[in-house]
Enzyme design. Sequence first.
Site, PDB file in Angstrom:
ATOM      1  N   HIS A  61     -34.878 -71.551 -10.873  1.00  0.00           N
ATOM      2  CA  HIS A  61     -35.181 -70.419 -11.769  1.00  0.00           C
ATOM      3  C   HIS A  61     -36.623 -70.402 -12.249  1.00  0.00           C
ATOM      4  O   HIS A  61     -37.061 -69.429 -12.858  1.00  0.00           O
ATOM      5  CB  HIS A  61     -34.234 -70.420 -12.968  1.00  0.00           C
ATOM      6  N   SER A 116     -30.335 -72.703 -16.031  1.00  0.00           N
ATOM      7  CA  SER A 116     -30.070 -71.287 -15.776  1.00  0.00           C
ATOM      8  C   SER A 116     -29.148 -70.633 -16.794  1.00  0.00           C
ATOM      9  O   SER A 116     -29.117 -69.418 -16.896  1.00  0.00           O
ATOM     10  CB  SER A 116     -29.474 -71.128 -14.386  1.00  0.00           C
ATOM     11  N   LYS A 160     -33.930 -66.054  -5.447  1.00  0.00           N
ATOM     12  CA  LYS A 160     -34.150 -65.608  -6.834  1.00  0.00           C
ATOM     13  C   LYS A 160     -35.483 -64.865  -6.922  1.00  0.00           C
ATOM     14  O   LYS A 160     -35.579 -63.750  -6.423  1.00  0.00           O
ATOM     15  CB  LYS A 160     -34.011 -66.800  -7.763  1.00  0.00           C
TER      16      LYS A 160
HETATM   17  C1  LIG Z   1     -28.973 -70.606  -7.856  1.00  0.00           C
HETATM   18  C2  LIG Z   1     -29.188 -72.075  -7.934  1.00  0.00           C
HETATM   19  C3  LIG Z   1     -28.972 -72.879  -6.817  1.00  0.00           C
HETATM   20  C4  LIG Z   1     -28.354 -72.339  -5.571  1.00  0.00           C
HETATM   21  O1  LIG Z   1     -29.230 -71.573  -4.832  1.00  0.00           O
HETATM   22  P1  LIG Z   1     -28.667 -70.508  -3.787  1.00  0.00           P
HETATM   23  O2  LIG Z   1     -29.803 -70.248  -2.892  1.00  0.00           O
HETATM   24  O3  LIG Z   1     -28.250 -69.332  -4.586  1.00  0.00           O
HETATM   25  O4  LIG Z   1     -27.511 -71.151  -3.082  1.00  0.00           O
HETATM   26  C5  LIG Z   1     -29.304 -74.209  -6.899  1.00  0.00           C
HETATM   27  N1  LIG Z   1     -29.788 -74.742  -8.042  1.00  0.00           N
HETATM   28  C6  LIG Z   1     -29.978 -74.010  -9.147  1.00  0.00           C
HETATM   29  C7  LIG Z   1     -30.516 -74.651 -10.379  1.00  0.00           C
HETATM   30  C8  LIG Z   1     -29.682 -72.657  -9.129  1.00  0.00           C
HETATM   31  O5  LIG Z   1     -29.846 -71.932 -10.220  1.00  0.00           O
END
Ligand SMILES: *Cc1c(COP(=O)(O)O)cnc(C)c1O
Length: 387
Positions: free
Chosen positions: A209, A181, A238
């Site tokens: 992502h 990310s 996301k």
């Molecule tokens: C954003 C993210 C998470 C966490 O997810 P949330 O639903 O926002 O808690 C986990 N792993 C990765 C790689 C992320 O980018």
Amino acid sequence: MGFESQIKEALSELEASGLLRTPLRISGPQGPEVLIDGKPVLCFCSNNYLGLANHPAIVAAAEASLRIDGVGASASRLITGTMDAHREAESAFAEFLRAPSAALFSTGYAANLGTIQALVGPGDLVFSDALNHASLIDGCRLSRARIHVYAHRSPSDLESLLERHRAKGRRALVVTDSLFSMDGVTAPLAEIASLARAFDAGLLVDEAHALGVLGPNGRGLAAAVGVQPDLVIGTLGKSFGVAGAFVAASEATVSLIRNRARSFVYTTAPPPMLARAAIAALELVRDAEDARQTLLSHAGALRAGLRKLGFDVPDGESQILPVLIGENDRTMRLSAELLERGVFVQGIRPPTVAQGTARLRLTPMATHRPEQIARAIDAFASLRTAR
Ligand SMILES: *Cc1c(COP(=O)(O)O)cnc(C)c1O
């Protein structure tokens, strides 16, 4: 020194090193443009890649669910909480990823924390990419398995660690992000998967992502490269524009997770409304081929435009663009200057990224219009002279 003074001292230290974070206040919904202090600015820092966070069909599904299911899930899934909405979301996401089963979590953070801890423990091993997401790192730590960190995206380092250590543990799990990310680069999943198989280790891939963006129907990087990991983590906050996460895996693996993952067992189930909103989002994501193309072409235009201006934007093909700056202060100053010009781009500093690699991180959305992409590039162009 009293407790309150110690806390204030810790805060001042953060501020002195340019690391104090104070979130901006957004009014109204998340979209390609957001309101900050009543002023519309172009948003280039959300993970709402397909613009679904405020999509009418998803809002309608959530509203309908509120009337059918109420608001709260009332307890842990294991006590009173498994409702139709949860079950239906789990089967929809399992089917989407061609996995036998899936478990729904409140957040991706909770999914990673609980999943790893449910599957490995003392006497077991995890092999983890050096730049994995914090939630994967925390899951590894919570598991109390022995952690071997391999060099970022390096199958050869993973292989040498497996050769040296695999025999010392009972179960082993290889853990990686699929699309990282902070750099927007992908993991070499095919090589990692064949190493995991050769050394009798499970493979967990976090597609936070990539899901919704990469692969056929947005099924992620693993689907794009034809790899079937033992576990896929997908997050719903996301591309799906909702909140929550799921783990897709075999029946046995999901059963063990439902029994053992502390962040599944000891927490109230997500509101059924979110599960139904996620199902509605899934329908849209599946058919969003045009939006995916637009998103990646916006990213390509930004990458080319900023490079032409002399900014340090590494090669990449994803929707995530790091603009490497280096110093924390300078990064945050540039972010503030961009905001003055109506472009909201977040600065990313340690500990999220390594010391000395602070950056501006741009993420376009499929719902940006081409002229909005051009306006973002213009804002960067005016920075070069203003610096
Ligand atoms: C954003 C993210 C998470 C966490 O997810 P949330 O639903 O926002 O808690 C986990 N792993 C990765 C790689 C992320 O980018």
